[in-house]
Design a protein around this motif. Structure first.
Motif, mmCIF file in Angstrom:
data_model
loop_
_atom_site.group_PDB
_atom_site.id
_atom_site.type_symbol
_atom_site.label_atom_id
_atom_site.label_comp_id
_atom_site.label_asym_id
_atom_site.label_seq_id
_atom_site.Cartn_x
_atom_site.Cartn_y
_atom_site.Cartn_z
ATOM 1 N N GLU A 95 0.803 -1.217 0.000
ATOM 2 C CA GLU A 95 0.000 0.000 0.000
ATOM 3 C C GLU A 95 0.839 1.272 0.000
ATOM 4 O OE1 GLU A 95 -2.594 -0.416 3.344
ATOM 5 O OE2 GLU A 95 -3.635 -2.140 2.483
ATOM 6 N N ILE A 96 2.146 1.151 0.197
ATOM 7 C CA ILE A 96 3.026 2.326 0.254
ATOM 8 C C ILE A 96 3.299 2.817 -1.164
ATOM 9 C CG2 ILE A 96 5.373 3.093 0.803
ATOM 10 C CD1 ILE A 96 5.304 1.247 3.214
ATOM 11 N N ASP A 97 3.211 4.148 -1.339
ATOM 12 C CA ASP A 97 3.545 4.756 -2.630
ATOM 13 C C ASP A 97 5.069 4.822 -2.734
ATOM 14 O OD1 ASP A 97 3.868 6.213 -4.928
ATOM 15 O OD2 ASP A 97 2.703 7.947 -4.262
ATOM 16 N N VAL A 98 5.628 4.010 -3.603
ATOM 17 C CA VAL A 98 7.078 3.851 -3.705
ATOM 18 C C VAL A 98 7.760 5.163 -4.092
ATOM 19 C CG1 VAL A 98 8.915 2.595 -4.877
ATOM 20 C CG2 VAL A 98 6.806 1.436 -4.296
ATOM 21 N N HIS A 99 7.126 5.945 -4.943
ATOM 22 C CA HIS A 99 7.764 7.190 -5.390
ATOM 23 C C HIS A 99 7.919 8.179 -4.239
ATOM 24 C CE1 HIS A 99 7.605 5.772 -9.458
ATOM 25 N NE2 HIS A 99 6.301 5.558 -9.360
ATOM 26 N N GLN A 100 6.927 8.259 -3.361
ATOM 27 C CA GLN A 100 7.044 9.129 -2.198
ATOM 28 C C GLN A 100 8.055 8.570 -1.209
ATOM 29 O OE1 GLN A 100 3.080 9.477 -0.651
ATOM 30 N NE2 GLN A 100 2.624 11.285 -1.888
ATOM 31 N N PHE A 101 8.060 7.277 -1.054
ATOM 32 C CA PHE A 101 8.941 6.638 -0.065
ATOM 33 C C PHE A 101 10.403 6.758 -0.461
ATOM 34 C CE2 PHE A 101 10.970 2.982 2.009
ATOM 35 C CZ PHE A 101 10.641 3.278 3.313
ATOM 36 N N LYS A 102 10.706 6.748 -1.768
ATOM 37 C CA LYS A 102 12.102 6.823 -2.215
ATOM 38 C C LYS A 102 12.746 8.124 -1.744
ATOM 39 C CE LYS A 102 15.030 6.408 -6.256
ATOM 40 N NZ LYS A 102 15.106 6.305 -7.700
ATOM 41 N N GLY A 103 12.055 9.248 -1.934
ATOM 42 C CA GLY A 103 12.590 10.532 -1.474
ATOM 43 C C GLY A 103 12.700 10.585 0.030
#
Length: 157
Positions: A95-103
């Motif tokens: 459920e985690i948005d990978v693009h937000q989590f990368k930053g």
């Protein structure tokens, strides 16, 4: 007048003719799927080199015994809870948005590095330093993001 044909018997091949036809069919399939077959052979080679094929053959050869041991182990309280937790973690990660989590991960690494430097130096922060730090735009942005995170997480609690 001629009699109508009522019985149609298929032409039966001899055993040798059937083997020859089967061999031709197999060769045709191998040629048509050459790349896939070669990759499968390479995969089998790697599995064999690492002993995984031997392990799998042993497991499947003793399938009932292995399944019995696995079932007993999975029924232990600690294991069943661990499996449940792993499934919940996997669902949460999905459920985690990978693009937000990368930053965010990059920023967390920077923050951890900076925190380690200050901890090694043995610096202490007074109440005045804390209030003064809030005027720093980077700290203020981080505190705002942290408070927003806590507010968002608190909605579900």
């Amino acid at each position: 007048m001629a009699k109508p044909i009522t019985d149609i018997e298929p032409i039966k091949m001899s055993e040798d003719e059937q083997k020859q036809k089967d061999t031709e069919d197999i060769l045709t399939a191998l040629i048509d799927n050459k790349a896939s077959v070669l990759e499968c052979l390479e995969l089998l080679h790697h599995l064999h080199e690492r002993g995984i094929l031997e392990l799998l053959n042993g497991m499947f050869g003793q399938g009932d015994r292995v399944m019995g041991i696995a079932a007993r182990e999975f029924n232990k309280p600690g294991i069943s809870h661990s499996l449940d937790h792993m499934m919940n973690m996997a669902q949460m990660l999905g459920e985690i948005d990978v693009h937000q989590f990368k930053g965010l991960a990059t920023n967390i690494n920077e923050g951890m590095s900076n925190a380690a430097k200050h901890l090694e130096a043995g610096e202490k922060v007074s109440m005045f330093d804390l209030v003064k730090a809030l005027k720093d735009p980077e700290i203020n942005r981080t505190v705002t993001a942290l408070l927003s995170f806590l507010k968002g997480a608190g909605k579900e609690v």
